[in-house]
Structure formats: C-alpha cells, structure tokens
Write a protein that holds these residues in place. Structure first.
Motif, PDB file in Angstrom:
ATOM      1  N   VAL A 291       0.861  -1.190   0.000  1.00 16.95           N
ATOM      2  CA  VAL A 291       0.000   0.000   0.000  1.00 16.95           C
ATOM      3  C   VAL A 291       0.891   1.232   0.000  1.00 16.95           C
ATOM      4  O   VAL A 291       1.788   1.373   0.849  1.00 16.95           O
ATOM      5  CB  VAL A 291      -0.943   0.002   1.211  1.00 16.95           C
ATOM      6  CG1 VAL A 291      -1.891   1.206   1.143  1.00 16.95           C
ATOM      7  CG2 VAL A 291      -1.751  -1.289   1.258  1.00 16.95           C
ATOM      8  N   VAL A 292       0.656   2.125  -0.971  1.00 13.12           N
ATOM      9  CA  VAL A 292       1.475   3.325  -1.139  1.00 13.12           C
ATOM     10  C   VAL A 292       0.566   4.545  -1.235  1.00 13.12           C
ATOM     11  O   VAL A 292      -0.652   4.429  -1.352  1.00 13.12           O
ATOM     12  CB  VAL A 292       2.347   3.225  -2.415  1.00 13.12           C
ATOM     13  CG1 VAL A 292       3.315   2.060  -2.318  1.00 13.12           C
ATOM     14  CG2 VAL A 292       1.480   3.087  -3.669  1.00 13.12           C
ATOM     15  N   SER A 293       1.177   5.720  -1.199  1.00 13.80           N
ATOM     16  CA  SER A 293       0.458   6.973  -1.443  1.00 13.80           C
ATOM     17  C   SER A 293       0.989   7.568  -2.735  1.00 13.80           C
ATOM     18  O   SER A 293       1.932   7.050  -3.337  1.00 13.80           O
ATOM     19  CB  SER A 293       0.669   7.946  -0.282  1.00 13.80           C
ATOM     20  OG  SER A 293       2.024   8.347  -0.232  1.00 13.80           O
ATOM     21  N   GLU A 294       0.397   8.684  -3.146  1.00 16.33           N
ATOM     22  CA  GLU A 294       0.912   9.376  -4.339  1.00 16.33           C
ATOM     23  C   GLU A 294       2.396   9.693  -4.152  1.00 16.33           C
ATOM     24  O   GLU A 294       3.193   9.645  -5.081  1.00 16.33           O
ATOM     25  CB  GLU A 294       0.136  10.691  -4.540  1.00 16.33           C
ATOM     26  CG  GLU A 294      -1.383  10.545  -4.478  1.00 16.33           C
ATOM     27  CD  GLU A 294      -2.061  11.839  -4.052  1.00 16.33           C
ATOM     28  OE1 GLU A 294      -1.701  12.889  -4.612  1.00 16.33           O
ATOM     29  OE2 GLU A 294      -2.934  11.794  -3.169  1.00 16.33           O
ATOM     30  N   GLU A 295       2.770   9.992  -2.901  1.00 22.17           N
ATOM     31  CA  GLU A 295       4.127  10.410  -2.572  1.00 22.17           C
ATOM     32  C   GLU A 295       5.124   9.249  -2.602  1.00 22.17           C
ATOM     33  O   GLU A 295       6.290   9.426  -2.913  1.00 22.17           O
ATOM     34  CB  GLU A 295       4.109  11.042  -1.175  1.00 22.17           C
ATOM     35  CG  GLU A 295       5.337  11.800  -0.792  1.00 22.17           C
ATOM     36  CD  GLU A 295       5.178  12.413   0.594  1.00 22.17           C
ATOM     37  OE1 GLU A 295       5.033  11.626   1.558  1.00 22.17           O
ATOM     38  OE2 GLU A 295       5.176  13.642   0.715  1.00 22.17           O
TER      39      GLU A 295
END
Length: 572
Positions: A291-295
């Motif tokens: 799971v990642v973010s845009e960043e």
C-alpha cells in the motif's frame, strides 16, 4: 438534538462526559460521507479521548430482532469512507484518538453483495480502552422509540465489544443539509474491493495520526491473513525534520500493536525495524500487495524492480490519497504528517518539570541551553524582551577568571603562571591549549570554574527575587554538563540540524567546517540535550517563526506559573 438514555447521568452537550466511546454508524454507504463531519463534531462533545467507530450500514436499531452484527463485505466505498472519516476527524475533532474497527468487515464466500451471514463476534472483542458510552447516527422515525433504540443499541454493542458495565447511550441527530437523494440502500451494487492474503507497508509511524491510521486501516481492509509493517529506525531517521523529537522505536511499535489489535485482531501482524528503504518487501515471497500513497508510489515501483531482480513476483501497488492538513502553517507540509506534529511541539511542555522543593517559587527559573550555533542567546534575548530577567552564565564565566576572584588564584596554581598575560590577566587561549584534547586537565579546570559560576548565578537569582521579578532565564551553554539543573525549575533547549550549525559557526567564528564539526562533537548532542528538556525550541526558520515559538512558550509558561500560584493558595 441529542437524546439521553437513562444510563447517561447528567450529560450535557457542553461538557465532555466520557473518556472512551464507540460510534455505531448505521447510515447507508451512499449517505455516510454527508453525515461523517457533523456526527463526529457532535460525538466530540460527548467523548474526550478515544472514539472507536463501528460500521454497520443499514442496521435497524428500531427492532431488537434485526439489531444483530453481521459481516459487511469489503467494498471500494468502505475504503473511501475510511479515508473520508479520518480526514474529517482531523478537521473537526483533532483531539480525539479515532479508530475505525474492521472485525465485521470481511468477505464471505457464497454471499451476495450487501448481505451477511454468520456472526463476526462469537464473543465480545476486548479493546485497548473499554467504551463507556455508545453513540449512533441512527435516525429515529418516532421520538417515542428513543428508549427502545437506546436499549437495542446497548445490547448490540455489548454483543460486539467488552464495554463498561454502566455503558451509556447517546442518539445523535446532526442537522444536515437536505440530501440530494432519498436515504436508503444504494440501488447499484457496490464495487467490490480486491483483497490479498499478505500485505506490506512501511513508514516512520511517529505519533500516530490520521494519515497513518488511514494507511493502516486500508491495509487491514485489504489483508485477509498477514500484515507486515516496516518501521523506520536509526539510519532512516537521520534526515527527518526534528528527528530528536521522534518517539523511540519501541514506543512507536507499542502504539502500532495496540492500534492494529483494536482494528482487526484476526490478522497476523509482523512489525519489523527498517534499516534500509526496502526491508522484507523485496525478500518475502508470500507478499502480494504493497500500500502506497501518491508520494511513495515510486518507492513501490522500486520495490517491484528489486523483487524482479530477486526472482520474486511483483506486488500489486494499491494507492491511497494523502490527507490534507487544514491547519498547516507556512513551515509545515500541506499533508497531515508527523513532521508537522513535531513542529507543533516546539515551545510546548514535553515533560513535566521535576519537583524541586528546595527552590523558591519566585522567581521561576528557566535554564536555557543548546549547542554552538543553535540560537540559544537569541532566544534568551527574546525572552528578556517579554519580561524575563536574563542571567548570562557564559558572561559570568569570564568574570570568574578576573584577578581577585576565587577561581583566578586556583586556576593559576593548577595550570602555572605561564598562562598569565603581562597585566596578570589569564590568557584564555593559552589556557585552552593546555586542556585541549585532555579530558583530565579539562575536568580540573571545570571543577574550579563551574562552582564559582553557579554561586554568581544564584546571587543574580536572589537579586531578582528581591526586586520582585517573576521569571529568570539562565542562559548557559554548559547547564547540563555542569549539573546546574538543580538551580532551575525547567530546562529549555534550542536545537538546529548539524549542517545548519556548522554553517552558522563557520560564518560567525571564521572556523573551517572541520573545526566546527569538532566543536559540536565535543558538546552534548541534540538528542542528549532533548532527553533532559522540558521545552524544546528550534531556530532553523525565519526570525518571525522563532519569535512565534518563543511567544507560545512564554504564554504557556505564564499559564503554568498561574496554575502553580492557584495550587499553592489552595494548599495554604
């Protein structure tokens, strides 16, 4: 309006009455986003510390027969709702520790969408904090039903979670704008959410906040069996903003475990320290999703590249949105972040002052210290401008070397008359050469000088007391090393990153960068000083930012002093 159950004694909308509560959300998924902010705002008037959130869209609390927990299938709408909930919580009730519970959110094979079977709670789940009150957004169709609904709500909640024996209930009826559609179930089938056996995430997880909780909650939603969490440690913390204020690794892990055990106790959790950016994500063959973010998406792509090099299958990158911080300042990030929270700690009381009964209540003495180039003296001057009496211990140190002073004769006897100038004053540079890189000789010198400086500081404090002054600031570079903390009520420390300190020292003192680093290494590190600090300040940014920090610290100090006065008068 709010209805009070018979078990909610003397509850007032203007006063938080309960430490821990649980909010049961019953509105359909398509209308919940419109309800979250006003419901949380109302709940924050009732609960003051921990608010658990239990999702059961469509729950009918008007019928005891229908008020039973069921499995809710994970859907994209649930994931979006979690993000929305934590985002709204940060804006309307930031003081609350909000936790979305997922024990009843689980895919059940063979069940059509929007239905459930089985019992998610064979026995009530034990939470880290026992709920004292249960709240709900369930809308009463008939005000006469409030007693029945409150009873059903308590019974339903007690079936799901271990609560206090005197569990109270509050029915929330937030005033909403008219909904664009009639309330009810979505006509369209919700978009299913792909789940995975093993999920991994990484992060610092300092001072768990809404963005962390969103990441963790959605990861728990995606994981069916195992959830691996990499927690940054040591080398990965070096370049963090205000790294000295990052919670210890063990404390961060402890808080993670507590949160995750509340959210979804059925998962297998593995929390591991990260000494590099990848950790187990590039070596564990059983992982399926990261799971990642845009960043951090590029970091996820780098993980997959490494996995391919290691002959492992690539991970699904599940991207979540960053949460915006509506309260950020010009030196803080726009997103909700730990670095912003650490910045907000500057000027506040990090640890309570130790009780020092041998000190007189007034003047209240602040011991201000910090490494070379940290801006300590500029902060002392700002505090002086606000009304404090400044006692410059470094300047008093120079006084102790003057002919006729007690320390003067002792220093000459110990180090020889060759340290004297023609006018019989001590040549500090010559003396410095005798103690440079010689810890034993340096200790001899400080054993002579530091006690004499302490006597002069105490003399100045007595003078301030005789003049009726309220606050003294002892500006002392060696406050901690000299053991002068027993002379002060509180220790305040100024810090800046090492590279900035080196830059300031080379400019101010015309030293080489290497000499500047040697000077810093001979002093206590920022971390060592912060460990003994009650208040921490940082002069890294513009002078206006420093001034706001100092003003905040001063205002909070005045509140503490007033409280001490009030407590003292009550004791009398």
């Amino acid at each position: 309006m709010m209805q009070r159950s018979p078990r909610t004694s003397h509850w007032s909308v203007n006063m938080s009455a309960f430490s821990t509560g649980i909010l049961v959300l019953t509105s359909p998924l398509n209308t919940l986003p419109l309800r979250i902010a006003p419901v949380l705002s109302s709940a924050a008037q009732v609960v003051e510390r921990t608010l658990y959130v239990h999702l059961h869209p469509g729950l009918n609390l008007g019928s005891a027969a229908q008020a039973r927990p069921v499995f809710i299938p994970p859907a994209a709408d649930v994931s979006s709702l979690i993000s929305r909930l934590y985002s709204n919580a940060a804006n309307v009730c930031g003081h609350l520790d909000v936790r979305v519970l997922l024990t009843n959110i689980r895919a059940q094979q063979g069940l059509p969408p929007l239905t459930g079977a089985g019992n998610p709670f064979p026995s009530p789940q034990t939470l880290s904090q026992r709920p004292e009150v249960v709240l709900t957004d369930f809308a009463l169709q008939d005000p006469g039903q409030s007693s029945l609904v409150a009873q059903c709500l308590r019974k339903y909640t007690g079936h799901c979670y271990v609560c206090t024996p005197t569990l109270a209930s509050v029915l929330l009826h937030p005033q909403l704008e008219p909904l664009p559609e009639q309330e009810g179930f979505d006509i369209e089938e919700p978009e299913p959410l792909q789940t995975y056996s093993d999920v991994v995430v990484g992060g610092t997880f300092d001072r768990l906040h809404g963005a962390h909780k969103t990441l963790l909650n959605i990861s728990c939603l995606l994981a069916n069996k195992r959830f691996v969490i990499g927690v940054c440690d040591k080398e990965l913390l070096k370049n963090k903003v205000l790294k000295e204020l990052i919670e210890p690794y063990d404390l961060r892990v402890q808080k993670l475990k507590e949160f995750l055990q509340d959210v979804k106790p059925s998962l297998q959790y593995e929390i591991v320290p990260l000494s590099d950016p990848f950790g187990p994500s590039i070596t564990d063959p059983n992982l399926e999703c990261i799971v990642v973010s845009e960043e951090t998406r590029k970091g996820g792509e780098a993980v997959n590249k490494k996995r391919q090099e290691n002959g492992l299958s690539t991970l699904v990158l599940h991207e979540i949105q960053l949460l915006k911080d509506a309260h950020h300042s010009e030196i803080e990030e726009e997103k909700i972040s730990s670095s912003s929270l650490r910045t907000r700690l500057l000027g506040t009381l990090l640890t309570p002052p130790k009780d020092r009964p041998h000190l007189t209540p007034f003047p209240y003495v602040i011991g201000l210290t910090g490494g070379s180039g940290s801006g300590k003296s500029s902060v002392a001057c700002r505090l002086e401008a606000l009304g404090a009496i400044r006692i410059d211990a470094d300047q008093l140190g120079h006084q102790t070397y003057q002919p006729g002073e007690v320390a003067y004769q002792k220093v000459v006897e110990e180090f020889g008359s060759d340290i004297l100038n023609e006018d019989k004053t001590i040549n500090r540079r010559c003396l410095g050469r005798k103690v440079f890189n010689n810890k034993d000789r340096l200790k001899c010198l400080t054993d002579i000088v530091w006690p004499e400086i302490a006597l002069l500081v105490k003399q100045r404090i007595r003078q301030a007391r005789e003049q009726g002054k309220q606050v003294c600031v002892v500006d002392a570079a060696v406050l901690l090393e000299a053991g002068w903390v027993d002379m002060v009520h509180e220790v305040w420390v100024t810090i800046i990153p090492e590279e900035e300190a080196v830059s300031r020292i080379t400019t101010r003192d015309r030293l080489t960068a290497e000499d500047a680093r040697q000077r810093l290494q001979s002093q206590l590190s920022n971390m060592q000083q912060v460990e003994q600090a009650n208040v921490v300040l940082c002069t890294l940014w513009d002078p206006e930012v420093t001034q706001r920090q100092v003003q905040k610290a001063w205002d909070l100090l005045q509140e503490r002093i007033s409280q001490r006065q009030l407590t003292g008068s009550h004791e009398l």
